[in-house]
Design a protein around this motif. Structure first.
Motif, PDB file in Angstrom:
ATOM      1  N   ASN A 196       0.834  -1.224   0.000  1.00 56.46           N
ATOM      2  CA  ASN A 196       0.000   0.000   0.000  1.00 56.46           C
ATOM      3  C   ASN A 196       0.859   1.260   0.000  1.00 56.46           C
ATOM      4  O   ASN A 196       0.647   2.197   0.780  1.00 56.46           O
ATOM      5  CB  ASN A 196      -0.951   0.008   1.206  1.00 56.46           C
ATOM      6  N   ASP A 197       1.859   1.271  -0.891  1.00 55.51           N
ATOM      7  CA  ASP A 197       2.771   2.413  -1.033  1.00 55.51           C
ATOM      8  C   ASP A 197       3.587   2.696   0.229  1.00 55.51           C
ATOM      9  O   ASP A 197       4.082   3.815   0.414  1.00 55.51           O
ATOM     10  CB  ASP A 197       2.008   3.676  -1.438  1.00 55.51           C
ATOM     11  N   GLN A 198       3.752   1.699   1.068  1.00 51.31           N
ATOM     12  CA  GLN A 198       4.584   1.842   2.262  1.00 51.31           C
ATOM     13  C   GLN A 198       5.641   0.727   2.273  1.00 51.31           C
ATOM     14  O   GLN A 198       5.301  -0.451   2.284  1.00 51.31           O
ATOM     15  CB  GLN A 198       3.742   1.776   3.533  1.00 51.31           C
ATOM     16  N   PRO A 199       6.926   1.098   2.246  1.00 52.96           N
ATOM     17  CA  PRO A 199       7.971   0.067   2.239  1.00 52.96           C
ATOM     18  C   PRO A 199       8.134  -0.588   3.615  1.00 52.96           C
ATOM     19  O   PRO A 199       7.997   0.064   4.649  1.00 52.96           O
ATOM     20  CB  PRO A 199       9.235   0.848   1.864  1.00 52.96           C
ATOM     21  N   ILE A 224       9.989   8.122  -4.959  1.00 57.99           N
ATOM     22  CA  ILE A 224      10.230   8.656  -3.612  1.00 57.99           C
ATOM     23  C   ILE A 224      11.708   8.888  -3.330  1.00 57.99           C
ATOM     24  O   ILE A 224      12.078   9.252  -2.215  1.00 57.99           O
ATOM     25  CB  ILE A 224       9.669   7.690  -2.540  1.00 57.99           C
ATOM     26  N   GLU A 225      12.574   8.701  -4.341  1.00 56.02           N
ATOM     27  CA  GLU A 225      14.027   8.744  -4.119  1.00 56.02           C
ATOM     28  C   GLU A 225      14.478  10.038  -3.441  1.00 56.02           C
ATOM     29  O   GLU A 225      15.289  10.019  -2.511  1.00 56.02           O
ATOM     30  CB  GLU A 225      14.744   8.582  -5.459  1.00 56.02           C
ATOM     31  N   LYS A 226      13.960  11.191  -3.896  1.00 52.10           N
ATOM     32  CA  LYS A 226      14.379  12.471  -3.324  1.00 52.10           C
ATOM     33  C   LYS A 226      13.922  12.635  -1.878  1.00 52.10           C
ATOM     34  O   LYS A 226      14.518  13.396  -1.114  1.00 52.10           O
ATOM     35  CB  LYS A 226      13.849  13.618  -4.178  1.00 52.10           C
ATOM     36  N   ASP A 227      12.859  11.927  -1.490  1.00 58.02           N
ATOM     37  CA  ASP A 227      12.319  12.035  -0.130  1.00 58.02           C
ATOM     38  C   ASP A 227      12.624  10.792   0.702  1.00 58.02           C
ATOM     39  O   ASP A 227      11.966  10.565   1.721  1.00 58.02           O
ATOM     40  CB  ASP A 227      10.797  12.256  -0.184  1.00 58.02           C
ATOM     41  N   TRP A 228      13.625  10.001   0.267  1.00 61.88           N
ATOM     42  CA  TRP A 228      13.861   8.727   0.938  1.00 61.88           C
ATOM     43  C   TRP A 228      14.224   8.899   2.404  1.00 61.88           C
ATOM     44  O   TRP A 228      13.800   8.111   3.259  1.00 61.88           O
ATOM     45  CB  TRP A 228      14.940   7.918   0.230  1.00 61.88           C
ATOM     46  N   PHE A 252       8.535   2.398  -7.769  1.00 57.48           N
ATOM     47  CA  PHE A 252       8.129   3.068  -6.529  1.00 57.48           C
ATOM     48  C   PHE A 252       9.293   3.864  -5.943  1.00 57.48           C
ATOM     49  O   PHE A 252       9.129   5.015  -5.529  1.00 57.48           O
ATOM     50  CB  PHE A 252       7.635   2.027  -5.518  1.00 57.48           C
ATOM     51  N   PHE A 253      10.499   3.262  -5.933  1.00 59.14           N
ATOM     52  CA  PHE A 253      11.640   3.962  -5.341  1.00 59.14           C
ATOM     53  C   PHE A 253      11.997   5.208  -6.136  1.00 59.14           C
ATOM     54  O   PHE A 253      12.376   6.228  -5.558  1.00 59.14           O
ATOM     55  CB  PHE A 253      12.850   3.028  -5.244  1.00 59.14           C
ATOM     56  N   GLU A 269      12.784   7.760   8.176  1.00 66.12           N
ATOM     57  CA  GLU A 269      12.431   8.158   9.544  1.00 66.12           C
ATOM     58  C   GLU A 269      11.329   7.267  10.121  1.00 66.12           C
ATOM     59  O   GLU A 269      11.338   6.937  11.313  1.00 66.12           O
ATOM     60  CB  GLU A 269      11.967   9.616   9.573  1.00 66.12           C
ATOM     61  N   ASN A 270      10.370   6.900   9.308  1.00 62.67           N
ATOM     62  CA  ASN A 270       9.207   6.132   9.784  1.00 62.67           C
ATOM     63  C   ASN A 270       9.143   4.736   9.172  1.00 62.67           C
ATOM     64  O   ASN A 270       8.080   4.111   9.173  1.00 62.67           O
ATOM     65  CB  ASN A 270       7.915   6.902   9.465  1.00 62.67           C
TER      66      ASN A 270
END
Length: 400
Positions: A285-288, A363-367, A359-360, A372-373
């Motif tokens: 669900n778009d969460q690694p 989100i690469e720039k915000d990895w 997917f990565f 953090e979570n």
């Protein structure tokens, strides 16, 4: 006649190609550099070159009364200008093909960043990238390379061998070569980690033969902790336990020794015989989600508490407690890095990329924010295969 003519023509064409050793370099004209240090000198780069003194290490000459190495230093705007400038004091041209260690001063690594130096060395065809990279903790690279060491005549060789052995037998340290470091800096989803080195003791005598003339050297070189980099700049250091957790997660642990408290007081010492760690990622669900699975085979090294090692029940309890300890080490290392540095040094981003590249990429720039979570699940399996040459301890059988 025709055959002879053709042969002469072939030879005539081939002769210009046989240029011989056009780039030969005579050994007696070269200064063999084994250790390279990089420090900050105002707005300049200060280079320290630890160069072998041939007459002092030659078995035929029997050595002399001098030191086996000498240290040349120079400062310039760029790395290779500084290296070339060493010839102002060195009677020989510095030869870089045998570098064993590259040491960055802590101030330089924090303020200037190490990428420009690493790229310059990678471009240089004579410098092989199999040297170990280290960071001088609370000191300069120049001072690290200005310490004579016992057992190994050449300090750079001591640093290389000591780190190599330590990484294989002691879990808080690890090795990073020049090409590996460049890969870590350029690969998304992971930040570089480099082992530190510090000078302990009396610096005033570190560069003289007094330092190797006594049983206990006044000044010593110690590998100490792991330094963390964000891109190419040093941002902090891991503690010993955090370094252990990092190496377990990264599958860097070959063999090590550690202790664990007994349930009724005292300690049990374990020798890790084999360790293997697998890291896998899933995107739900778009969460690694990261799964870490560690397998460890150990033996009992020492028993300092009143437990029955010969009992299968006791061994099962020790295995369970050891599994919990390893999970705690890894979890605390991840949480500490999240809290203090906010960057991914564990390569979790790489695992996410391998699991779901599209997917990565999104989100690469915000990895770092995802890190953090990030949901990290830990699993450890410990097997105790050996208990040494004794079964139960005979401590309680000691006579009054």
């Amino acid at each position: 006649m025709n055959k002879s003519f053709r042969l002469i023509v072939c030879i005539a064409f081939l002769l210009p190609l046989l240029t011989g050793c056009w780039d030969r370099q005579e050994l007696n004209e070269l200064g063999i550099m084994l250790g390279l240090g990089v420090d900050k000198d105002g707005d300049l780069i200060k280079v320290s070159a630890q160069v072998v003194v041939p007459n002092e290490v030659s078995s035929k000459s029997g050595g002399g009364n001098g030191t086996p190495v000498t240290l040349y230093e120079a400062s310039a705007p760029t790395l290779f200008e500084a290296i070339q400038k060493l010839t102002e004091t060195s009677p020989r041209r510095i030869f870089m093909a045998h570098i064993r260690v590259l040491v960055f001063g802590e101030e330089y690594a924090r303020k200037e960043g190490i990428y420009d130096v690493m790229e310059a060395l990678m471009r240089e065809p004579t410098a092989r990238p199999d040297y170990y990279v280290m960071v001088a903790r609370n000191t300069t690279a120049s001072k690290v390379l200005d310490v004579l060491t016992p057992l190994e005549n050449i300090p750079a060789e001591k640093l290389f061998n000591s780190l190599d052995v330590s990484a294989k037998t002691w879990s808080p340290t690890t090795t990073v070569t020049g090409d590996q470091l460049i890969e870590y800096m350029l690969t998304p989803g992971i930040q570089p980690v480099i082992t530190g080195v510090e000078v302990v003791g009396n610096l005033a005598r570190s560069g003289s033969k007094d330092n190797i003339g006594t049983i206990k050297s006044p000044a010593r070189l110690n590998s100490t902790g792991l330094s963390i980099f964000k891109k190419d700049k040093l941002v902090g250091w891991l503690t010993e336990d955090e370094s252990k957790g990092y190496n377990y997660i990264r599958d860097n642990v070959v063999s090590t020794v550690s202790h664990m408290p007994c349930r009724k007081g005292g300690n049990v010492t374990f020798k890790a015989l084999r360790t293997k760690t697998q890291r896998k990622a899933k995107v739900i669900n778009d969460q690694p989600v990261i799964h870490i699975k560690l397998k460890n085979v150990s033996s009992i090294g020492a028993v300092e508490c009143g437990i029955r090692i010969g009992s299968m029940k006791t061994l099962k309890e020790l295995e369970k407690d050891s599994e919990e300890r390893l999970i705690d080490l890894m979890e605390k290392s991840v949480n500490s890095v999240r809290r203090k540095f906010h960057i991914d040094i564990f390569g979790f981003g790489q695992e996410v990329y391998h699991a779901d590249p599209k997917f990565f990429k999104k989100i690469e720039k915000d990895w770092d924010q995802y890190f953090e979570n990030l949901d990290v699940k830990y699993e450890a399996n410990v097997q105790i295969k050996r208990v040494g040459t004794l079964d139960d301890s005979f401590k309680e059988d000691l006579k009054e």
